[in-house]
Design a protein around this motif. Structure first.
Motif, PDB file in Angstrom:
ATOM      1  N   LEU A  15       0.821  -1.205   0.000  1.00 43.97           N
ATOM      2  CA  LEU A  15       0.000   0.000   0.000  1.00 43.97           C
ATOM      3  C   LEU A  15       0.853   1.253   0.000  1.00 43.97           C
ATOM      4  N   SER A  16       1.918   1.231   0.804  1.00 46.20           N
ATOM      5  CA  SER A  16       2.783   2.411   0.872  1.00 46.20           C
ATOM      6  C   SER A  16       3.500   2.643  -0.442  1.00 46.20           C
ATOM      7  N   CYS A  17       3.780   1.561  -1.171  1.00 49.41           N
ATOM      8  CA  CYS A  17       4.484   1.702  -2.448  1.00 49.41           C
ATOM      9  C   CYS A  17       3.559   2.199  -3.546  1.00 49.41           C
ATOM     10  N   THR A  18       2.257   1.827  -3.454  1.00 48.57           N
ATOM     11  CA  THR A  18       1.326   2.180  -4.515  1.00 48.57           C
ATOM     12  C   THR A  18       0.611   3.494  -4.248  1.00 48.57           C
ATOM     13  N   SER A  19       0.724   4.080  -3.038  1.00 49.13           N
ATOM     14  CA  SER A  19       0.086   5.364  -2.758  1.00 49.13           C
ATOM     15  C   SER A  19       0.719   6.453  -3.615  1.00 49.13           C
ATOM     16  N   PRO A  20      -0.095   7.247  -4.297  1.00 50.82           N
ATOM     17  CA  PRO A  20       0.480   8.276  -5.170  1.00 50.82           C
ATOM     18  C   PRO A  20       1.239   9.323  -4.378  1.00 50.82           C
ATOM     19  N   GLN A  21       2.409   9.660  -4.839  1.00 50.30           N
ATOM     20  CA  GLN A  21       3.226  10.693  -4.219  1.00 50.30           C
ATOM     21  C   GLN A  21       3.312  11.889  -5.160  1.00 50.30           C
ATOM     22  N   PRO A  22       3.219  13.100  -4.623  1.00 55.91           N
ATOM     23  CA  PRO A  22       3.264  14.270  -5.516  1.00 55.91           C
ATOM     24  C   PRO A  22       4.595  14.382  -6.233  1.00 55.91           C
ATOM     25  N   GLU A  23       4.514  14.715  -7.525  1.00 54.45           N
ATOM     26  CA  GLU A  23       5.721  14.948  -8.307  1.00 54.45           C
ATOM     27  C   GLU A  23       6.188  16.377  -8.052  1.00 54.45           C
ATOM     28  N   ILE A  24       7.381  16.523  -7.495  1.00 52.67           N
ATOM     29  CA  ILE A  24       7.911  17.837  -7.166  1.00 52.67           C
ATOM     30  C   ILE A  24       8.679  18.369  -8.376  1.00 52.67           C
ATOM     31  N   LEU A  25       8.234  19.493  -8.901  1.00 46.82           N
ATOM     32  CA  LEU A  25       8.860  20.082 -10.071  1.00 46.82           C
ATOM     33  C   LEU A  25      10.138  20.808  -9.676  1.00 46.82           C
ATOM     34  N   GLN A  26      11.220  20.523 -10.360  1.00 44.81           N
ATOM     35  CA  GLN A  26      12.489  21.206 -10.148  1.00 44.81           C
ATOM     36  C   GLN A  26      12.589  22.382 -11.123  1.00 44.81           C
ATOM     37  N   LEU A  27      12.784  23.574 -10.572  1.00 45.26           N
ATOM     38  CA  LEU A  27      12.762  24.782 -11.401  1.00 45.26           C
ATOM     39  C   LEU A  27      14.059  25.014 -12.154  1.00 45.26           C
ATOM     40  N   GLY A  28      15.151  24.490 -11.643  1.00 42.47           N
ATOM     41  CA  GLY A  28      16.425  24.661 -12.344  1.00 42.47           C
ATOM     42  C   GLY A  28      16.948  26.087 -12.271  1.00 42.47           C
ATOM     43  N   GLY A 179     -11.991  18.486  -9.231  1.00 40.01           N
ATOM     44  CA  GLY A 179     -10.676  18.892  -8.751  1.00 40.01           C
ATOM     45  C   GLY A 179     -10.310  18.124  -7.493  1.00 40.01           C
ATOM     46  N   GLU A 180      -9.027  18.010  -7.240  1.00 45.00           N
ATOM     47  CA  GLU A 180      -8.547  17.244  -6.104  1.00 45.00           C
ATOM     48  C   GLU A 180      -7.834  18.141  -5.107  1.00 45.00           C
ATOM     49  N   LEU A 181      -8.055  17.846  -3.826  1.00 48.47           N
ATOM     50  CA  LEU A 181      -7.213  18.441  -2.806  1.00 48.47           C
ATOM     51  C   LEU A 181      -5.885  17.685  -2.810  1.00 48.47           C
ATOM     52  N   PRO A 182      -4.809  18.315  -2.330  1.00 48.70           N
ATOM     53  CA  PRO A 182      -3.525  17.614  -2.331  1.00 48.70           C
ATOM     54  C   PRO A 182      -3.564  16.281  -1.595  1.00 48.70           C
ATOM     55  N   GLU A 231      -0.269  17.938 -13.991  1.00 49.84           N
ATOM     56  CA  GLU A 231      -0.210  18.682 -12.730  1.00 49.84           C
ATOM     57  C   GLU A 231       1.208  18.630 -12.181  1.00 49.84           C
ATOM     58  N   TYR A 232       1.549  19.634 -11.342  1.00 47.62           N
ATOM     59  CA  TYR A 232       2.842  19.692 -10.680  1.00 47.62           C
ATOM     60  C   TYR A 232       2.685  20.235  -9.261  1.00 47.62           C
ATOM     61  N   TYR A 233       3.541  19.732  -8.373  1.00 51.47           N
ATOM     62  CA  TYR A 233       3.758  20.351  -7.067  1.00 51.47           C
ATOM     63  C   TYR A 233       5.144  20.979  -7.072  1.00 51.47           C
ATOM     64  N   LEU A 234       5.268  22.107  -6.398  1.00 49.65           N
ATOM     65  CA  LEU A 234       6.580  22.712  -6.219  1.00 49.65           C
ATOM     66  C   LEU A 234       7.120  22.458  -4.826  1.00 49.65           C
ATOM     67  N   GLU A 235       6.290  21.891  -3.949  1.00 50.48           N
ATOM     68  CA  GLU A 235       6.707  21.436  -2.636  1.00 50.48           C
ATOM     69  C   GLU A 235       5.683  20.427  -2.123  1.00 50.48           C
ATOM     70  N   LYS A 236       6.072  19.656  -1.129  1.00 50.42           N
ATOM     71  CA  LYS A 236       5.179  18.663  -0.549  1.00 50.42           C
ATOM     72  C   LYS A 236       4.139  19.338   0.334  1.00 50.42           C
ATOM     73  N   THR A 247       2.230  28.312   8.057  1.00 54.36           N
ATOM     74  CA  THR A 247       3.455  28.625   8.804  1.00 54.36           C
ATOM     75  C   THR A 247       4.632  27.791   8.340  1.00 54.36           C
ATOM     76  N   LEU A 248       4.383  26.631   7.715  1.00 54.82           N
ATOM     77  CA  LEU A 248       5.457  25.757   7.244  1.00 54.82           C
ATOM     78  C   LEU A 248       5.634  25.792   5.731  1.00 54.82           C
ATOM     79  N   LEU A 249       4.565  26.119   5.011  1.00 50.70           N
ATOM     80  CA  LEU A 249       4.625  26.104   3.550  1.00 50.70           C
ATOM     81  C   LEU A 249       5.090  27.441   2.986  1.00 50.70           C
TER      82      LEU A 249
END
Length: 335
Positions: A15-28, A179-182, A231-236, A247-249
């Protein structure tokens, strides 16, 4: 007993392996851009938005007597004003631009305080009211939105639904909530920390979240179904209860403009600062419609809302520092 523990461990691991993880975009590596300033100084507060109409820049205001100032983009002078700020018939307190149809020469302005969408025909400096539509019985609260080529509307939900985006008809009737929440474990009908800025080209539209580095591109099909293209995430994502943890994001997107070939995203990427301007954006990310990051422009100053010339060669921006003003960035040789 050992066999049971073993299979439980394997099941949880799968389950932990198949749970979708956000793809973090690298800006370069960022490309530095320097603003071109106008000789004329504009006296104004931070506007609600700006938009190019027939080579003039409409500056939609949240204060002052006029609903909009009209600027000549060649020399930066204010050549006229439009509309009256107020709560009476035909007036605006908070004019939000929901879209522009350049082929038909129409612009859509949402009157936030009266929950009305107004459709105007434009001719250079003149806007003529064609139609006014009011929300009737909508259970969700919305603010930002964009008009599709087919006349339907995509709106960002602030309150009243568990999904952050709403498909509306031209009569403001609800057609689809999507639409999806994160993270679906943090569902809520209070979606203020998931609010988005939107823009569209034809029936393709882009969503950028204000409180999180997240963007997604969709297309509406003929049967009112919505297809997510990328879709892209720029942070988790990080949470505090059912809300995003500010306060953390890092702060997300302040504005977005979708043009025939590109998507221009005004991105902060800085920790929230409620006492100053250190969290104001200094980056514009440029994507093509397929989701490829083409450029990460780092600007010489903090900016707010933007507009893009019809030939896609100049970005007009609200400069936040040292004073509120309009500047331009020439990107003709950058794309």
């Amino acid at each position: 007993m050992r066999q049971y523990i073993y299979f439980t461990f394997v099941f949880c691991f799968i389950l932990s392996c198949t749970s979708p993880q956000p793809e973090i975009l690298q800006l370069g590596q960022a490309i530095e851009l320097k603003a071109q300033e106008y000789e004329h100084e504009i006296i104004m507060s931070n506007p609600l938005g700006i938009e190019m109409i027939d080579n003039n820049l409409f500056i939609f205001q949240s204060t002052g007597e006029d609903a909009a100032l009209i600027m000549n983009t060649n020399n930066g002078s204010i050549i006229d004003s439009w509309g009256i700020r107020g709560n009476g018939p035909g007036e605006f307190m908070y004019p939000l631009e929901w879209g522009i149809n350049r082929k038909e020469k129409m612009i859509y302005l949402y009157n936030l305080n009266r929950f009305q969408l107004r459709q105007y025909k434009y001719n250079s400096q003149e806007l003529t009211l064609l139609k006014e539509t009011s929300f009737k019985g909508l259970q969700s609260s919305v603010r930002e939105a964009t008009i599709l080529e087919n006349g339907n509307i995509i709106a960002s939900v602030i309150y009243g639904n568990e999904k952050p985006l709403l498909l509306l008809s031209s009569q403001l009737d609800s057609l689809n909530n999507f639409g999806e929440l994160p993270d679906n474990e943090h569902k809520s009908t209070d979606l203020r920390t998931y609010s988005s800025i939107l823009s569209s080209y034809k029936n393709i539209f882009i969503q950028t979240m204000c409180d999180l580095g997240y963007l997604a591109c969709y297309e509406q099909k003929e049967d009112n179904t919505i297809l997510k293209k990328w879709e892209y995430y720029l942070e988790k994502p990080l949470y505090k209860g059912s809300e995003l943890n500010r306060t953390l994001l890092k702060r997300g997107f302040i504005d977005v403009k979708m043009t025939p070939n590109y998507i221009f995203c005004v991105y902060s990427g800085q920790k929230w600062d409620l006492t100053g301007i250190s969290d104001q954006p200094k980056n514009i990310l440029v994507f093509n419609h397929k989701g490829k990051l083409l450029n990460n422009f780092h600007l010489d100053r903090a900016i707010g809302k933007i507009a893009v010339s019809e030939d896609e060669k100049i970005i007009f921006a609200v400069s936040i520092e040292p004073d509120i003003d309009i500047v331009r960035y020439d990107i003709a040789d950058r794309l």
